[in-house]
Scaffold this active site. Structure first.
Site, PDB file in Angstrom:
ATOM      1  N   GLY A  49      29.875  47.246  44.962  1.00  0.00           N
ATOM      2  CA  GLY A  49      29.499  45.815  44.996  1.00  0.00           C
ATOM      3  C   GLY A  49      30.486  45.075  45.546  1.00  0.00           C
ATOM      4  O   GLY A  49      31.517  45.605  45.921  1.00  0.00           O
ATOM      5  N   GLN A  54      35.651  37.474  45.054  1.00  0.00           N
ATOM      6  CA  GLN A  54      36.435  38.289  45.825  1.00  0.00           C
ATOM      7  C   GLN A  54      36.810  37.873  47.512  1.00  0.00           C
ATOM      8  O   GLN A  54      37.633  38.437  47.749  1.00  0.00           O
ATOM      9  CB  GLN A  54      35.952  39.857  45.795  1.00  0.00           C
ATOM     10  CG  GLN A  54      36.125  40.538  44.452  1.00  0.00           C
ATOM     11  CD  GLN A  54      35.621  41.851  44.458  1.00  0.00           C
ATOM     12  OE1 GLN A  54      34.283  41.921  44.546  1.00  0.00           O
ATOM     13  NE2 GLN A  54      36.480  42.918  44.985  1.00  0.00           N
ATOM     14  N   CYS A 102      38.454  49.411  43.045  1.00  0.00           N
ATOM     15  CA  CYS A 102      38.024  47.857  43.622  1.00  0.00           C
ATOM     16  C   CYS A 102      38.555  47.559  45.089  1.00  0.00           C
ATOM     17  O   CYS A 102      39.912  48.020  45.258  1.00  0.00           O
ATOM     18  CB  CYS A 102      38.645  47.221  42.377  1.00  0.00           C
ATOM     19  SG  CYS A 102      38.087  45.433  42.692  1.00  0.00           S
ATOM     20  N   LEU A 103      37.593  46.953  45.755  1.00  0.00           N
ATOM     21  CA  LEU A 103      38.266  46.782  46.937  1.00  0.00           C
ATOM     22  C   LEU A 103      39.313  45.578  47.026  1.00  0.00           C
ATOM     23  O   LEU A 103      40.199  45.672  47.690  1.00  0.00           O
ATOM     24  CB  LEU A 103      36.996  46.144  47.810  1.00  0.00           C
ATOM     25  CG  LEU A 103      35.846  46.890  48.036  1.00  0.00           C
ATOM     26  CD1 LEU A 103      34.662  46.101  48.673  1.00  0.00           C
ATOM     27  CD2 LEU A 103      36.166  48.108  49.024  1.00  0.00           C
ATOM     28  N   HIS A 144      31.597  45.692  35.990  1.00  0.00           N
ATOM     29  CA  HIS A 144      32.662  45.690  36.934  1.00  0.00           C
ATOM     30  C   HIS A 144      32.399  44.137  37.695  1.00  0.00           C
ATOM     31  O   HIS A 144      33.555  43.494  37.893  1.00  0.00           O
ATOM     32  CB  HIS A 144      32.989  46.855  37.814  1.00  0.00           C
ATOM     33  CG  HIS A 144      34.158  46.771  38.900  1.00  0.00           C
ATOM     34  ND1 HIS A 144      35.106  47.755  38.678  1.00  0.00           N
ATOM     35  CD2 HIS A 144      34.226  45.901  39.747  1.00  0.00           C
ATOM     36  CE1 HIS A 144      36.041  47.210  39.872  1.00  0.00           C
ATOM     37  NE2 HIS A 144      35.241  46.354  40.340  1.00  0.00           N
ATOM     38  N   GLU A 145      31.202  44.330  38.638  1.00  0.00           N
ATOM     39  CA  GLU A 145      31.111  42.989  39.375  1.00  0.00           C
ATOM     40  C   GLU A 145      30.982  41.715  38.684  1.00  0.00           C
ATOM     41  O   GLU A 145      31.602  40.797  38.934  1.00  0.00           O
ATOM     42  CB  GLU A 145      29.556  43.468  40.152  1.00  0.00           C
ATOM     43  CG  GLU A 145      29.758  44.561  41.071  1.00  0.00           C
ATOM     44  CD  GLU A 145      31.186  44.562  41.860  1.00  0.00           C
ATOM     45  OE1 GLU A 145      31.779  43.389  42.212  1.00  0.00           O
ATOM     46  OE2 GLU A 145      31.438  45.504  42.027  1.00  0.00           O
ATOM     47  N   HIS A 148      34.300  40.353  37.667  1.00  0.00           N
ATOM     48  CA  HIS A 148      35.062  39.626  38.565  1.00  0.00           C
ATOM     49  C   HIS A 148      34.582  38.281  38.508  1.00  0.00           C
ATOM     50  O   HIS A 148      35.424  37.158  38.869  1.00  0.00           O
ATOM     51  CB  HIS A 148      34.628  40.035  40.112  1.00  0.00           C
ATOM     52  CG  HIS A 148      35.224  41.198  40.746  1.00  0.00           C
ATOM     53  ND1 HIS A 148      36.628  41.306  40.839  1.00  0.00           N
ATOM     54  CD2 HIS A 148      34.872  42.611  41.082  1.00  0.00           C
ATOM     55  CE1 HIS A 148      37.052  42.388  41.362  1.00  0.00           C
ATOM     56  NE2 HIS A 148      36.037  43.291  41.451  1.00  0.00           N
TER      57      HIS A 148
HETATM   58 NI    NI Z   1      35.730  45.333  42.089  1.00  0.00          NI
END
Ligand code: NI
Length: 191
Positions: A49, A54, A102-103, A144-145, A148
């Site tokens: 995701g 981000q 996470c990216l 999680h998304e 963010h």
């Molecule tokens: Ni993430």
């Protein structure tokens, strides 16, 4: 479409909550292009995701897609989902442990606790209402998304910092147990 740079932990923009979009803003070329960019960036980085925050865009848009993901081979597939102004409602007291990465947090994973049953309400990219109940491992991905979009990273939710590990050590020491736990969750919740 263009690939965007993904901001990494320490960048203050990751800590800024995104703002809700109006329907007329969602229809603009700029916002539609941003959605395309999020998809391309997520796919090229093998993310499960990606949230607009981000890539430094402080608006409430997140994209999710899981299909034979090499970063998370134990995750069940999630068809492409574009969430605009998502709201999550917790449907039960059931929780589970989720080993997340996470990216925006390169080469680190850690154990957090997520709700096992949630309702997701949002708009799609055309402003059509989405309402879906999501359970099990996939519910963790949605949480999680949406985190963010509130300026929250998974590391904020790691209860025991001793679970933090690199991806290499995850593969060596934790992958087997985490995969087995994920399979049990999928068996129980269907996703
Ligand atoms: Ni993430």
């Amino acid at each position: 479409m263009a690939r965007r740079d993904v901001l990494t932990i320490g960048h203050p923009a990751l800590r800024e909550p995104g703002r809700a979009l109006r329907r007329d803003e969602l229809a603009t070329d700029d916002v539609q292009r941003l959605i395309d960019d999020l998809l391309e960036t997520m796919r090229s980085a093998n993310g499960a995701g990606l949230a607009a925050t981000q890539v430094g865009e402080p608006v409430r848009i997140a994209v999710i897609e899981v299909k034979d993901n090499p970063r998370y081979p134990y995750k069940p597939d999630i068809p492409l989902t574009i969430l605009v102004n998502p709201e999550l409602t917790v449907l039960s007291n059931e929780q589970f442990e989720s080993f997340e990465g996470c990216l925006s947090v390169p080469d680190l994973r850690g154990k957090v606790v997520r709700h096992a049953e949630i309702r997701v309400q949002a708009w799609d990219r055309n402003g059509e209402r989405i309402e879906r109940e999501v359970r099990g491992v996939s519910a963790g991905t949605f949480q999680h998304e949406v985190d963010h979009l509130d300026g929250t990273l998974f590391v904020d939710r790691v209860v025991d910092s001793r679970t933090l590990c690199t991806w290499e050590h995850f593969d060596t020491y934790h992958e087997e147990a985490v995969s087995a736990a994920a399979r049990a969750l999928v068996e129980r919740w269907g996703s």
